[in-house]
Design a protein around this motif. Structure first.
Motif, PDB file in Angstrom:
ATOM      1  N   ILE A  49       0.856  -1.184   0.000  1.00 39.79           N
ATOM      2  CA  ILE A  49       0.000   0.000   0.000  1.00 39.79           C
ATOM      3  C   ILE A  49       0.892   1.235   0.000  1.00 39.79           C
ATOM      4  N   LEU A  50       0.702   2.118  -0.979  1.00 38.56           N
ATOM      5  CA  LEU A  50       1.380   3.410  -0.991  1.00 38.56           C
ATOM      6  C   LEU A  50       0.473   4.424  -0.299  1.00 38.56           C
ATOM      7  N   THR A  51       1.017   5.164   0.664  1.00 40.35           N
ATOM      8  CA  THR A  51       0.188   5.942   1.586  1.00 40.35           C
ATOM      9  C   THR A  51       0.050   7.420   1.241  1.00 40.35           C
ATOM     10  N   GLY A  52       0.474   7.823   0.055  1.00 41.72           N
ATOM     11  CA  GLY A  52       0.327   9.217  -0.338  1.00 41.72           C
ATOM     12  C   GLY A  52       1.636   9.981  -0.284  1.00 41.72           C
ATOM     13  N   SER A  53       1.641  11.129  -0.934  1.00 40.09           N
ATOM     14  CA  SER A  53       2.870  11.905  -1.115  1.00 40.09           C
ATOM     15  C   SER A  53       2.734  13.321  -0.566  1.00 40.09           C
ATOM     16  N   PRO A  54       3.793  13.840   0.087  1.00 42.83           N
ATOM     17  CA  PRO A  54       3.774  15.241   0.514  1.00 42.83           C
ATOM     18  C   PRO A  54       3.943  16.179  -0.684  1.00 42.83           C
ATOM     19  N   LYS A  55       3.812  17.472  -0.430  1.00 46.00           N
ATOM     20  CA  LYS A  55       3.900  18.469  -1.507  1.00 46.00           C
ATOM     21  C   LYS A  55       5.302  18.505  -2.113  1.00 46.00           C
ATOM     22  N   GLY A  56       5.390  19.137  -3.275  1.00 42.82           N
ATOM     23  CA  GLY A  56       6.677  19.324  -3.923  1.00 42.82           C
ATOM     24  C   GLY A  56       6.881  18.477  -5.160  1.00 42.82           C
ATOM     25  N   VAL A  57       5.820  17.794  -5.615  1.00 40.24           N
ATOM     26  CA  VAL A  57       5.959  16.959  -6.814  1.00 40.24           C
ATOM     27  C   VAL A  57       6.323  17.844  -8.002  1.00 40.24           C
ATOM     28  N   SER A  58       7.160  17.312  -8.875  1.00 42.02           N
ATOM     29  CA  SER A  58       7.562  18.081 -10.054  1.00 42.02           C
ATOM     30  C   SER A  58       8.112  17.142 -11.109  1.00 42.02           C
ATOM     31  N   ALA A  59       8.380  17.692 -12.279  1.00 40.91           N
ATOM     32  CA  ALA A  59       8.754  16.868 -13.436  1.00 40.91           C
ATOM     33  C   ALA A  59      10.226  16.475 -13.414  1.00 40.91           C
ATOM     34  N   VAL A  60      10.489  15.295 -13.975  1.00 39.91           N
ATOM     35  CA  VAL A  60      11.863  14.840 -14.191  1.00 39.91           C
ATOM     36  C   VAL A  60      12.053  14.540 -15.675  1.00 39.91           C
ATOM     37  N   GLN A  61      13.313  14.608 -16.091  1.00 36.84           N
ATOM     38  CA  GLN A  61      13.651  14.407 -17.495  1.00 36.84           C
ATOM     39  C   GLN A  61      14.643  13.251 -17.644  1.00 36.84           C
ATOM     40  N   GLU A  62      14.832  12.819 -18.877  1.00 30.87           N
ATOM     41  CA  GLU A  62      15.841  11.798 -19.172  1.00 30.87           C
ATOM     42  C   GLU A  62      17.199  12.215 -18.594  1.00 30.87           C
ATOM     43  N   HIS A  63      17.908  11.286 -17.999  1.00 39.72           N
ATOM     44  CA  HIS A  63      19.230  11.454 -17.378  1.00 39.72           C
ATOM     45  C   HIS A  63      19.181  12.056 -15.977  1.00 39.72           C
ATOM     46  N   ASP A  64      18.012  12.517 -15.517  1.00 41.20           N
ATOM     47  CA  ASP A  64      17.930  13.040 -14.147  1.00 41.20           C
ATOM     48  C   ASP A  64      18.218  11.934 -13.140  1.00 41.20           C
ATOM     49  N   GLU A  65      18.786  12.332 -11.994  1.00 40.68           N
ATOM     50  CA  GLU A  65      19.060  11.392 -10.907  1.00 40.68           C
ATOM     51  C   GLU A  65      18.125  11.706  -9.752  1.00 40.68           C
ATOM     52  N   ILE A  66      17.377  10.702  -9.322  1.00 41.88           N
ATOM     53  CA  ILE A  66      16.448  10.850  -8.193  1.00 41.88           C
ATOM     54  C   ILE A  66      17.054  10.148  -6.990  1.00 41.88           C
ATOM     55  N   HIS A  67      17.112  10.858  -5.880  1.00 41.00           N
ATOM     56  CA  HIS A  67      17.625  10.307  -4.617  1.00 41.00           C
ATOM     57  C   HIS A  67      16.548  10.555  -3.570  1.00 41.00           C
ATOM     58  N   ALA A  68      16.056   9.497  -2.934  1.00 42.62           N
ATOM     59  CA  ALA A  68      14.957   9.630  -1.976  1.00 42.62           C
ATOM     60  C   ALA A  68      15.278   8.845  -0.716  1.00 42.62           C
ATOM     61  N   GLY A  69      14.640   9.241   0.402  1.00 45.58           N
ATOM     62  CA  GLY A  69      14.933   8.537   1.644  1.00 45.58           C
ATOM     63  C   GLY A  69      13.891   8.741   2.728  1.00 45.58           C
ATOM     64  N   ILE A  70      14.011   7.879   3.726  1.00 45.86           N
ATOM     65  CA  ILE A  70      13.319   8.055   5.006  1.00 45.86           C
ATOM     66  C   ILE A  70      14.426   8.360   6.000  1.00 45.86           C
ATOM     67  N   ASN A  71      14.375   9.526   6.630  1.00 43.87           N
ATOM     68  CA  ASN A  71      15.460   9.956   7.509  1.00 43.87           C
ATOM     69  C   ASN A  71      15.814   8.895   8.546  1.00 43.87           C
ATOM     70  N   GLY A  72      17.106   8.550   8.591  1.00 46.26           N
ATOM     71  CA  GLY A  72      17.600   7.624   9.599  1.00 46.26           C
ATOM     72  C   GLY A  72      17.270   6.174   9.351  1.00 46.26           C
ATOM     73  N   ILE A  73      16.574   5.875   8.226  1.00 44.41           N
ATOM     74  CA  ILE A  73      16.119   4.496   7.987  1.00 44.41           C
ATOM     75  C   ILE A  73      16.699   3.911   6.698  1.00 44.41           C
ATOM     76  N   ILE A  74      16.437   4.570   5.572  1.00 42.08           N
ATOM     77  CA  ILE A  74      16.810   3.982   4.283  1.00 42.08           C
ATOM     78  C   ILE A  74      16.812   5.057   3.201  1.00 42.08           C
ATOM     79  N   SER A  75      17.554   4.819   2.131  1.00 37.54           N
ATOM     80  CA  SER A  75      17.508   5.716   0.968  1.00 37.54           C
ATOM     81  C   SER A  75      17.686   4.883  -0.307  1.00 37.54           C
ATOM     82  N   MET A  76      17.417   5.500  -1.445  1.00 37.48           N
ATOM     83  CA  MET A  76      17.555   4.808  -2.732  1.00 37.48           C
ATOM     84  C   MET A  76      17.793   5.840  -3.824  1.00 37.48           C
ATOM     85  N   GLN A  77      18.383   5.377  -4.948  1.00 35.52           N
ATOM     86  CA  GLN A  77      18.682   6.261  -6.073  1.00 35.52           C
ATOM     87  C   GLN A  77      18.265   5.608  -7.389  1.00 35.52           C
TER      88      GLN A  77
END
Length: 223
Positions: A185-213
């Motif tokens: 289950i995906l529980t929803g997203s906070p504000k700040g959504v925006s567009a990404v383009q080819e070759h962009d690098e996305i780095h996301a995380g949960i503070n103190g728990i985990i991250s991914m790229q």
């Protein structure tokens, strides 16, 4: 919670991805959507999963691919019409997830009164992190999630800001769709959504728990 299948690799065999939309008030407002009175949810196919090391593919028909960082809840056993009080007993763990959205396609679908499948269900539209066992997150409503694109912070939010709590979401969905072991289950997203383009690098995380790229790539149409 014993399982014949490894919950730590739920993305390999879990059947359903259920996504809750507009569960953060500020995100609903930024997209000019009304706040929901009940959870708004939609489905992604299991083929939407993508793991770190493989790219997020921007669909050939999409001109505006948006990132939405979310806390994912992994279900550990069959849940049918469970109460809010018992709901957390059905949680095996968590994952950091992205709900990649073809925003221009979604706008067209809304205009025509069509389902959102083209906008939400394409291949690689659900990047997921490693599995985080339930024991490592005592309270999933006290987390900070964030997302950066090419090093620039785009999204940052507290899970305490969810409109509908995780027990409420599980209880609500399980009355309509029986949840199975390995479902996400995906529980929803906070504000700040925006567009990404080819070759962009996305780095996301949960503070103190985990991250991914992830890197973004462009789909070529096979005519």
């Amino acid at each position: 919670m014993a399982s014949a299948k490894p919950l730590a690799r739920f993305w390999e065999w879990g059947r359903n991805i259920i996504c809750v939309g507009r569960n953060y008030a500020e995100h609903a407002k930024e997209l000019k959507n009304a706040l929901p009175a009940e959870p708004l949810f939609f489905l992604k196919p299991s083929s939407a999963y993508v793991r770190e090391g493989d790219p997020i593919i921007k669909p050939y028909y999409c001109n505006s691919l948006h990132h939405e960082v979310e806390l994912g809840v992994v279900i550990g056993k069959k849940a049918h019409a469970v109460s809010q009080k018992a709901a957390m007993d059905y949680v095996a763990g968590y994952a950091l997830c992205l709900d990649m959205t073809a925003r221009d396609t979604q706008a067209e679908c809304k205009k025509k009164g069509l389902p959102w499948t083209l906008a939400k269900g394409f291949n690689t539209s659900c990047p997921v992190s490693d599995f985080v066992p339930k024991e490592k997150i005592p309270d999933p409503h006290k987390l900070q999630i964030w997302l950066k694109v090419n090093g620039e912070l785009r999204q940052e939010g507290e899970t305490s800001s969810m409109i509908f709590s995780i027990p409420y979401i599980i209880s609500y969905i399980s009355e309509i769709i029986t949840l199975e072991e390995g479902d996400l289950i995906l529980t929803g997203s906070p504000k700040g959504v925006s567009a990404v383009q080819e070759h962009d690098e996305i780095h996301a995380g949960i503070n103190g728990i985990i991250s991914m790229q992830f890197k973004v790539a462009q789909q070529s149409r096979q005519s």
